[in-house]
Design a protein around this motif. Sequence first.
Motif: not given
Length: 186
Positions: A86-112
């Motif tokens: 449901i989360i991924e369907w409602q809030f499409p995630i384009a990418a997850l960027d992992f780094s030493l400071s944490g995880v950055a979530i890039a949301f997509s403007d396109q539907p899942s």
Amino acid sequence: MFSVAEVFGVIALILNFIAYRQGTANRYRIVSAIALGSLSIHFFMLDAIAGGIVTGIAVLRNFIALRWQGPLVLWGFVALNIVFLIIEWQFPIAALDFSLSGVAIAFSDQPSHWSIWIAYASSIIFTVGSIKLNDPALIRRWFLLAEFLGLVYAIIVGSVSGTVFNIVNLSSIILKLLQDRKAQHL
């Protein structure tokens, strides 16, 4: 030349082939969890977020199922899959960027993409089988559909290793089932 993502996919492939050959459900769960961890990294590196999430959940599920397999665990993991779907369907995630400071979530403007439904359906089938079943032969039969759905998802997201992973898993399951059937008739 293989990308780093495909190296993780190949590791998952080898480990999961070994997992399906295990003689006990718990040995299967342990080896499979390690393979699924590698596959999760593979999918996240390809930005196939649903694949990364469901295989990540599967690692946790397999380790918990070593000790607890009751209805609360089963429904908890089914609910977890549904919540992430449901989360991924409602809030499409384009990418997850992992780094030493944490995880950055890039949301997509396109539907899942509709393929996330396939990934989560496969995961729920695996969840039910991993928690409720303890007979390795029954687990193998139950997982045929889930592996097929995983194959469809891997093809859609362009995962070469994931495609080979599921083809090999399907082949391994079928070969082991045939081997077991032949042994019963001897």
